[in-house]
Design an enzyme around this catalytic site. Structure first.
Site, PDB file in Angstrom:
ATOM      1  N   CYS A 113      59.972  10.623   6.653  1.00  0.00           N
ATOM      2  CA  CYS A 113      60.285   9.879   8.598  1.00  0.00           C
ATOM      3  C   CYS A 113      58.556   8.978   8.444  1.00  0.00           C
ATOM      4  CB  CYS A 113      60.052  10.961   8.986  1.00  0.00           C
ATOM      5  SG  CYS A 113      61.182  11.775   8.395  1.00  0.00           S
ATOM      6  N   HIS A 254      56.139  12.046  16.381  1.00  0.00           N
ATOM      7  CA  HIS A 254      57.194  11.847  15.764  1.00  0.00           C
ATOM      8  C   HIS A 254      58.571  12.182  16.696  1.00  0.00           C
ATOM      9  CE1 HIS A 254      60.596  11.625  13.009  1.00  0.00           C
ATOM     10  NE2 HIS A 254      60.353  12.786  11.989  1.00  0.00           N
ATOM     11  N   ASN A 284      66.366  13.383  15.552  1.00  0.00           N
ATOM     12  CA  ASN A 284      65.519  12.658  14.452  1.00  0.00           C
ATOM     13  C   ASN A 284      66.371  11.952  14.028  1.00  0.00           C
ATOM     14  OD1 ASN A 284      63.872  12.340  12.551  1.00  0.00           O
ATOM     15  ND2 ASN A 284      63.391  14.901  11.985  1.00  0.00           N
TER      16      ASN A 284
HETATM   17  O1  UT7 Z   1      61.733  14.540  10.127  1.00  0.00           O
HETATM   18  C1  UT7 Z   1      60.906  15.978   9.402  1.00  0.00           C
HETATM   19  C2  UT7 Z   1      62.389  17.144   9.285  1.00  0.00           C
HETATM   20  N1  UT7 Z   1      62.482  18.454   9.517  1.00  0.00           N
HETATM   21  C3  UT7 Z   1      61.956  18.816  11.052  1.00  0.00           C
HETATM   22  O2  UT7 Z   1      61.468  18.513  11.490  1.00  0.00           O
HETATM   23  C4  UT7 Z   1      61.919  20.175  10.901  1.00  0.00           C
HETATM   24  C5  UT7 Z   1      60.768  21.149  11.957  1.00  0.00           C
HETATM   25  N2  UT7 Z   1      61.468  22.172  11.875  1.00  0.00           N
HETATM   26  C6  UT7 Z   1      62.118  22.712  13.338  1.00  0.00           C
HETATM   27  O3  UT7 Z   1      62.364  21.769  13.682  1.00  0.00           O
HETATM   28  C7  UT7 Z   1      62.911  23.279  12.846  1.00  0.00           C
HETATM   29  O4  UT7 Z   1      61.835  24.931  12.667  1.00  0.00           O
HETATM   30  C8  UT7 Z   1      64.016  23.944  12.892  1.00  0.00           C
HETATM   31  C9  UT7 Z   1      65.038  22.839  14.614  1.00  0.00           C
HETATM   32  C10 UT7 Z   1      64.893  23.051  11.856  1.00  0.00           C
HETATM   33  C11 UT7 Z   1      64.735  25.254  13.367  1.00  0.00           C
HETATM   34  O5  UT7 Z   1      64.439  26.473  14.582  1.00  0.00           O
HETATM   35  P1  UT7 Z   1      63.380  27.313  14.506  1.00  0.00           P
HETATM   36  O6  UT7 Z   1      63.427  28.123  15.776  1.00  0.00           O
HETATM   37  O7  UT7 Z   1      61.887  27.201  13.613  1.00  0.00           O
HETATM   38  O8  UT7 Z   1      64.537  28.510  14.073  1.00  0.00           O
HETATM   39  P2  UT7 Z   1      64.722  29.283  12.575  1.00  0.00           P
HETATM   40  O9  UT7 Z   1      64.832  28.703  11.088  1.00  0.00           O
HETATM   41  O10 UT7 Z   1      63.948  30.417  12.523  1.00  0.00           O
HETATM   42  O11 UT7 Z   1      66.116  30.423  12.659  1.00  0.00           O
HETATM   43  C12 UT7 Z   1      66.422  30.694  13.843  1.00  0.00           C
HETATM   44  C13 UT7 Z   1      67.948  31.593  13.826  1.00  0.00           C
HETATM   45  C14 UT7 Z   1      68.363  31.648  12.225  1.00  0.00           C
HETATM   46  O12 UT7 Z   1      69.114  33.076  12.486  1.00  0.00           O
HETATM   47  P3  UT7 Z   1      68.172  34.044  12.386  1.00  0.00           P
HETATM   48  O13 UT7 Z   1      68.133  34.258  11.103  1.00  0.00           O
HETATM   49  O14 UT7 Z   1      67.456  34.957  13.256  1.00  0.00           O
HETATM   50  O15 UT7 Z   1      70.148  35.395  12.714  1.00  0.00           O
HETATM   51  C15 UT7 Z   1      68.709  30.763  12.113  1.00  0.00           C
HETATM   52  O16 UT7 Z   1      69.960  30.815  11.309  1.00  0.00           O
HETATM   53  O17 UT7 Z   1      68.508  30.138  14.129  1.00  0.00           O
HETATM   54  C16 UT7 Z   1      69.863  30.405  13.405  1.00  0.00           C
HETATM   55  N3  UT7 Z   1      70.392  28.910  13.604  1.00  0.00           N
HETATM   56  C17 UT7 Z   1      70.784  28.413  14.275  1.00  0.00           C
HETATM   57  N4  UT7 Z   1      72.110  29.036  15.447  1.00  0.00           N
HETATM   58  C18 UT7 Z   1      72.088  27.942  15.723  1.00  0.00           C
HETATM   59  C19 UT7 Z   1      69.659  27.873  12.717  1.00  0.00           C
HETATM   60  N5  UT7 Z   1      69.986  26.848  12.895  1.00  0.00           N
HETATM   61  C20 UT7 Z   1      71.317  27.463  14.019  1.00  0.00           C
HETATM   62  C21 UT7 Z   1      71.988  26.215  14.449  1.00  0.00           C
HETATM   63  N6  UT7 Z   1      72.783  26.746  15.446  1.00  0.00           N
HETATM   64  N7  UT7 Z   1      71.871  24.834  14.455  1.00  0.00           N
END
Ligand code: UT7
Length: 327
Positions: A113, A254, A284
């Site tokens: 990115c 970003h 994004n």
């Molecule tokens: O250009 C660079 C690209 N990447 C980024 O910028 C990513 C940076 N990271 C993030 O933006 C965040 O870490 C995410 C948005 C990707 C994830 O947010 P988070 O608050 O870190 O969530 P998490 O990964 O801890 O997931 C929490 C829960 C999980 O369920 P359990 O294990 O707690 O039961 C996930 O399975 O949310 C679940 N989950 C979802 N639920 C509904 C993950 N994705 C989704 C979804 N819908 N799309």
């Protein structure tokens, strides 16, 4: 050294709007989760007959028109992208053909990115030395083509778009690019990758079955890196220039996740009113994120002549890059 002037900016987003509600019909997610965890409400996806170079060319046309620069006068094209039309020729070369440019130096810059801001810094060096006169720096990505739509942790984040900036080398006036910073933490490469399709793991039935031709990401690690590195870059650039937070008119982060932006803003203690957001509507857009946001804000009058704009970005690599410009 010659001076660098920003002559024009441009942007393009495909017509197809993809809402959170639509994604909830194809993967186990919902609007409430996506909005509260990322801030994203919708994004755009390319049409079946569109590709990265089409968006790049559209954004470039707008920047060239604004600058009043003819195709024959462009002598450098840098395209930041991680979703090139194909491995080669580079997307920059395809853009040269689409815009009928004469014979510029043209290359893609693969820095995740961070591609556009890396490209801005690279082009600036060509212009300051006088080796090139008019540079098109583009950030363009069609990440929707590389998304695994069965992976809810990545498929809700990305959108397609392009942004462009036309910069010229001049003897007069002041340099509009006040400073830059960039770098790489290669040890974090494993946190954001597309494992197959390169020389290490060419396409095979196994790579297809294992969904290895799509974005693989450890969101939590990227999140921590993003907040830390964004703060580091802002502090470093303020130190380089002697500017203070109060001197900055606009912060363009970003557009990955509203929580990343807000965490950095809260830790640094400045007002969110100076932050420009486009992620709610466009998601994004990877390399396009920064130039797309700049051009949109220029078009709607948010960024005005002489404003000081600070931009920071991070991406696969893990790369990071920032710049402060006077508009
Ligand atoms: O250009 C660079 C690209 N990447 C980024 O910028 C990513 C940076 N990271 C993030 O933006 C965040 O870490 C995410 C948005 C990707 C994830 O947010 P988070 O608050 O870190 O969530 P998490 O990964 O801890 O997931 C929490 C829960 C999980 O369920 P359990 O294990 O707690 O039961 C996930 O399975 O949310 C679940 N989950 C979802 N639920 C509904 C993950 N994705 C989704 C979804 N819908 N799309």
């Amino acid at each position: 050294m010659k001076k660098v002037r920003i002559r024009g900016v441009g942007h393009y987003a495909p017509e197809r709007v993809v809402t959170n509600e639509y994604l909830a019909t194809i993967v186990d997610t919902n609007d409430e989760w996506i909005q509260t965890r990322t801030g994203i409400q919708s994004r755009r996806f390319v049409a079946p007959d569109q590709t990265t170079s089409d968006m790049a060319a559209e954004a470039a046309r707008m920047a060239m028109k604004q600058a009043g620069i003819q195709p024959d006068d462009i002598d450098l094209v840098v395209v930041g992208t991680s979703s090139p039309d194909m491995l080669y020729p580079s997307t920059a070369c395809v853009v040269c053909d689409k815009l009928q440019l004469k014979s510029p130096t043209a290359f893609d810059l693969q820095a995740g990115c961070s591609g556009f801001v890396y490209g801005l810094t690279t082009a600036t060096q060509f212009l300051r030395t006088g080796l090139k006169k008019n540079a098109l720096v583009i950030g363009a990505d069609a990440i929707s083509r590389f998304i695994d739509f069965s992976d809810r942790t990545t498929c809700v984040l990305f959108g397609d778009a392009a942004g462009a900036m036309l910069l010229s080398s001049t003897e007069e006036g002041s340099d509009q690019v006040l400073c830059s910073i960039d770098g790489t933490d290669g040890s974090g490469g494993k946190y954001l990758s597309m494992p197959a399709g390169g020389a290490q793991k060419p396409a095979s039935i196994y790579t297809l079955q294992n969904h290895e031709h799509s974005v693989h990401m450890n969101g939590k690690e990227i999140f921590k890196f993003a907040v830390r590195i964004s703060i580091y870059m802002i502090e470093n650039m303020l130190q380089q220039t002697g500017l203070t937070i109060d001197d900055i008119d606009h912060f363009v982060f970003h557009q990955a996740n509203v929580r990343i932006i807000d965490a950095a803003v809260n830790r640094m203690g400045f007002s969110k009113e100076k932050v420009i957001y486009t992620l709610h509507e466009y998601g994004n857009t990877s390399s396009a994120s920064i130039p797309f946001t700049l051009s949109l804000a220029n078009q709607n009058g948010t960024i005005k002549e002489n404003d000081i704009v600070l931009m920071v970005v991070f991406g696969a690599g893990l790369t990071y890059a920032g710049s402060i410009v006077r508009w």
